[in-house]
Motif scaffolding. Structure first.
Motif, short mmCIF file in Angstrom:
data_model
loop_
_atom_site.label_atom_id
_atom_site.label_comp_id
_atom_site.label_asym_id
_atom_site.label_seq_id
_atom_site.Cartn_x
_atom_site.Cartn_y
_atom_site.Cartn_z
N SER A 177 38.60 24.22 45.91
CA SER A 177 38.53 23.98 44.46
C SER A 177 37.46 24.85 43.81
N ARG A 178 36.33 25.05 44.49
CA ARG A 178 35.29 25.92 43.92
C ARG A 178 35.75 27.37 43.89
N LEU A 179 36.48 27.79 44.92
CA LEU A 179 36.98 29.16 44.93
C LEU A 179 37.98 29.37 43.79
N THR A 180 38.86 28.41 43.59
CA THR A 180 39.83 28.50 42.50
C THR A 180 39.11 28.59 41.16
N ARG A 181 38.13 27.72 40.96
CA ARG A 181 37.38 27.73 39.70
C ARG A 181 36.61 29.03 39.53
N ALA A 182 36.00 29.53 40.60
CA ALA A 182 35.26 30.79 40.53
C ALA A 182 36.19 31.95 40.18
N MET A 183 37.37 31.98 40.79
CA MET A 183 38.31 33.07 40.50
C MET A 183 38.79 33.00 39.05
N GLN A 184 38.97 31.79 38.51
CA GLN A 184 39.34 31.66 37.11
C GLN A 184 38.25 32.21 36.20
N LYS A 185 36.99 31.89 36.53
CA LYS A 185 35.87 32.40 35.73
C LYS A 185 35.79 33.92 35.82
N LEU A 186 35.93 34.45 37.03
CA LEU A 186 35.86 35.90 37.20
C LEU A 186 36.99 36.60 36.45
N GLU A 187 38.18 36.04 36.52
CA GLU A 187 39.31 36.64 35.80
C GLU A 187 39.06 36.62 34.29
#
Length: 196
Positions: A177-187
């Motif tokens: 879940s943190r990786l998904t959230r981090a990737m959304q922020k980075l995108e």
């Protein structure tokens, strides 16, 4: 004792650990040499290069030296050292946040583009690639510590979800879940810049 041998053989590694825990400076130097690149990779990914990273590297090995007498060998030494490096990095990020009281996404550095026209396409392409890498690093740097840690473990260190969870001391679902959230922020941060 051969450092590579100690990393390949659990018995040799255990012997090296016992010697280092008993105060053998040569054995501890062998451990530092064997895991210096692992520590540097984690810390630089978390903190970027510079004095903070150098200090964190030293702090990692100081903590390791103090922890060796109580290290039971429940995990391999590489995992143990990586966990210490990650914790030291997270502590350094927390200090930065306290010290700065805000997170800056980047600076307004001069790219040096001006009116100068380069005839060397390869140099232009290399500069463009460096600029993009800096943008990505700034975006990763803008993540809070817990999200940055997951990005470093999963994407930069290429650890499995299970290993990342063990190293960070969190459930596997939390890693995902943190990786998904981090990737959304980075995108969100990078899309407008990289689409140009």
């Amino acid at each position: 004792m051969n450092v590579e041998q100690s990393r390949d053989s659990p018995l040799e590694e255990r012997r090296l650990l016992q010697l280092a825990a008993a105060g053998d400076a040569r054995a501890f130097r062998s451990i530092v040499q064997a895991y210096a690149s692992t520590v540097a990779g984690v810390i630089t990914s978390m903190l970027g290069p510079g004095d903070d990273a150098d200090d964190a590297g030293q702090e990692t090995f100081i903590r390791l030296m103090r922890a060796l007498p109580t290290f039971r060998g429940d995990s391999v030494l590489r995992t143990f050292v990586t966990r210490i490096a990650m914790n030291v990095s997270l502590d350094a990020l927390a200090r930065r946040k306290r010290d700065l009281r805000f997170v800056s996404l980047g600076s307004t550095e001069d790219t040096g583009s001006g009116d100068v026209h380069s005839v060397d396409r390869t140099a232009d392409e290399e500069e463009d690639q460096r600029a993009r890498a800096q943008l990505v690093q700034r975006a990763v740097d803008s993540l809070d510590g817990k999200h940055r840690a997951v990005v470093v473990m999963r994407l930069l260190e290429q650890r499995s979800t299970k290993e990342s969870a063990q190293l960070l001391g969190i459930p596997e679902g939390t890693v995902m879940s943190r990786l998904t959230r981090a990737m959304q922020k980075l995108e969100h941060i990078l899309r407008p810049v990289l689409d140009r």
